[in-house]
Motif scaffolding. Sequence first.
Motif, PDB file in Angstrom:
ATOM      1  N   UNK A   1       0.832  -0.951   0.054  1.00  0.00           N
ATOM      2  CA  UNK A   1      -0.030  -0.120   0.165  1.00  0.00           C
ATOM      3  C   UNK A   1       0.885   1.189  -0.077  1.00  0.00           C
ATOM      4  N   UNK A   2       2.065   1.389   0.903  1.00  0.00           N
ATOM      5  CA  UNK A   2       2.883   2.417   0.654  1.00  0.00           C
ATOM      6  C   UNK A   2       3.529   2.562  -0.623  1.00  0.00           C
TER       7      UNK A   2
ATOM      8  N   UNK B   1       0.888  15.476   3.617  1.00  0.00           N
ATOM      9  CA  UNK B   1       1.299  14.135   3.442  1.00  0.00           C
ATOM     10  C   UNK B   1       0.948  13.537   2.041  1.00  0.00           C
ATOM     11  N   UNK B   2       1.878  12.798   1.545  1.00  0.00           N
ATOM     12  CA  UNK B   2       1.566  12.189   0.422  1.00  0.00           C
ATOM     13  C   UNK B   2       0.858  10.899   0.689  1.00  0.00           C
ATOM     14  N   UNK B   3       1.464  10.192   1.638  1.00  0.00           N
ATOM     15  CA  UNK B   3       0.766   9.023   2.070  1.00  0.00           C
ATOM     16  C   UNK B   3       0.290   9.146   3.547  1.00  0.00           C
ATOM     17  N   UNK B   4      -1.035   8.718   3.713  1.00  0.00           N
ATOM     18  CA  UNK B   4      -1.564   8.851   4.957  1.00  0.00           C
ATOM     19  C   UNK B   4      -1.856   7.527   5.557  1.00  0.00           C
ATOM     20  N   UNK B   5      -1.400   7.161   6.754  1.00  0.00           N
ATOM     21  CA  UNK B   5      -1.729   5.744   7.260  1.00  0.00           C
ATOM     22  C   UNK B   5      -2.483   5.912   8.735  1.00  0.00           C
TER      23      UNK B   5
ATOM     24  N   UNK C   1      -4.692   3.053   4.199  1.00  0.00           N
ATOM     25  CA  UNK C   1      -3.554   3.590   3.655  1.00  0.00           C
ATOM     26  C   UNK C   1      -3.992   4.472   2.565  1.00  0.00           C
ATOM     27  N   UNK C   2      -4.001   5.853   2.481  1.00  0.00           N
ATOM     28  CA  UNK C   2      -4.195   6.513   1.425  1.00  0.00           C
ATOM     29  C   UNK C   2      -3.063   7.043   0.884  1.00  0.00           C
ATOM     30  N   UNK C   3      -2.783   6.651  -0.391  1.00  0.00           N
ATOM     31  CA  UNK C   3      -1.198   6.754  -1.102  1.00  0.00           C
ATOM     32  C   UNK C   3      -1.806   7.951  -2.365  1.00  0.00           C
TER      33      UNK C   3
END
Lengths: 255, 295
Positions: free
Chosen positions: A15-16, A198-202, A221-223
Motif C-alpha cells: 500500500x505504501x 502528506x503524500x501517504x496517510x496511514x 492507507x491513502x497513497x
Amino acid sequence: MEDNGGAPSNLLDDAVGALAGRFVAVEDSVETSAAFVLHHLLKRALSPLSPTVVLFVSFAHPFSHYDRILRKLGCNLAAQRDNKRFFFFDMLMWEYQGERIRDEEKTRGDGLVALYGEIQKLISDLPEERKNSVTIMIDDVSLMEVAAKGSTNLVLDFLHYCHTLTSELGCSLVALNHGDIYSSTERPTLILQMEYLAGILIKAEPLATGLAKDVHGQLTVLNRGDGQGSRYKLCNFHFKVKENNVEYFFPGSRS
Amino acid sequence: MPDIKFHSFLSTFFLGSSRLDCYSDPLGWKDGFSLETSNVASSCKNVKDVHKLLSTIIELGQGLVGQGKVRFSAAIDSVSEMVRHASVSSVSGLLSNLRSHDQVSSIFWLLHSDLHEDRVTAAFEYLSTMVASVEPLNQFGNGQRSNMNTFPLLEQSFAKGKFHVRFKRRNGRVRVACEEVRVEQSDVNFTSVSSDNGMINEGLIPKVQFNLQLSEKERLDRASVVLPFEHQGNGKPIQIYDGRRSLTNTKDEMTSVSTGKSETNDSSKGEIIYFRDSEDEMPDSDEDPDYDLDI
C-alpha cells in the motif's frame, strides 16, 4: 524497484510503495496504537539491501526502547548507529526557550530551527551515495508540540522545512501523530495540516465492532500518488501485532 | 475534503512564466546552512514581511510585462500558508492592494477552509468577485470527520467532488453554479450534477419505521384536493355547510364565497373573500413561514 530490503512484501508495504521523496503521516489513537508502523518502516529502511540512512527524532522514548523493540524484529539499532546508518536525536529533555521576536539571530541557536539545521548539516555531510536515500522519522508530533510549549506554528514550520528536504533531496519523512488528542478541538489544525502535507496517510483505528482477540485494529492507507502518473490508492486491511512481527490481512481472509 | 490538487506548487506565486518561490525557505532557516542553492530566480526568505512580499510580486510582474499597458495575473498557493505567518488583515491588505494595482488583471488564490475559522474564510470571500469551492460529494450529516465506518463513501470522495461557484456580477447580481468534478490521471472533468446520488439522501433521512416522505400517488392526491375556499362556483354563490344547521338551509343562512371575481351578492350578508397568497408548502420546509410578514 522494491525497496523493502528483499523481505517478502506484505499489505502495508504494497500500500505504501516506494518511500523516496514522500511524506508519510501516521495517525493513531489510544485505542489503536500505530507505533508498530513506525517500527516496521524503520526496520524496512535499515535493511541490509537498502542504502537508506535513518535520522530518528524522538520526543517520546529513549534509544533503549526502540533498540529493544527492533531487536525482536531482527534489527540491531546499536550496530546501525555505530555504522552511521542510524542517527538518534534524543529530544526527550528538550524544551522550547521561548520566542524572541525581535532578534532573529538569537533564535537560530535554539529550538526547532537548530534541530533542522543539524539535520540538514548531517545530510550534507553524508557520502554522496547515501545523500539521496535518507529517511527522517519523528516520534511524535504531538509531543513536539508540547515541547514547543504549544506553538503549533513552530511545529508546522519544522515539518514544512523537513518537507522541503523531501522535494529537494529526495528524502522521505515519516511522522506520527495522535488523532484523538485533537478530537475535542473544533478545528484540529495540526492534524489537518499534516494530512494536507502528506503524500501517504496511514491511519490506525479500532474495528467498528470493538475489541477482538485476533484482530487488533484496522489500517487505512491513502497513497496520493507521486504526481508522476501513479494515481491515488486507498487500502484498508486489518492487523494483529505479535511478539516478533505484525500480521496484515484483509477482513475475513484469515482462516 | 476531496483530494484535488490542480497544481502542486506548495506556497509559490506563479506569475505567468515567472515564479516567486516561498516554499523552499519561507523563514530563512536555511541561511547559513550549506545546501545546494536552488535555480529559481526569485525566492522569498521572509514571508512574514507582507509589504516586501507585495512589492516583490509587483516587481516580478512588471519585469514580465514591462511598464506599459500589458497586465499580469497572480496566483497564490496558498493563502492558508500565508495566514500562518502573517495576520489576516495584512494578507487581506496584500490581496486588496494587488487587486487595485493598475497592472494586475486578476488574482486567484487557494484557501483550505477547514483550517480556518469561519470569519477568516468569510473575510477572503468578501474580497473576491468569484468563489469556487470544492466539497465532498457526500457530506457527513453530523459534521464528523470521516472514519472507517464510512469507508465506501470515503473511497469515492477522493476522486470526485462538488464544485460550487458563486460570482458577483458588476451589476450586483450574484450567479451560482454547481457541477460535479472528477479528477482523472492528468485531467479534471466537470459534469452537471447527477441526480442519482441516492447515497446523499440516505445519509440525511433518519431511518425510522414510518415513511417520512410522500409517495408519487400521495403527491398527486394532495395536488388534486380542492381547498375549502377555492371552490369554482361558476359564478353562482356556493353553499357551505357551516356545521350548525341541516343542509337544507333557508336562503338567508347561506354564506357566499367569492373567488376574487366581483359578484353581485347580498351585501348585508358576510362574505369570505379568499386570495391564495402563496404556494402550498411542504411540511418541515426550511422556509421561514413568517418571511413575508410585513409589520
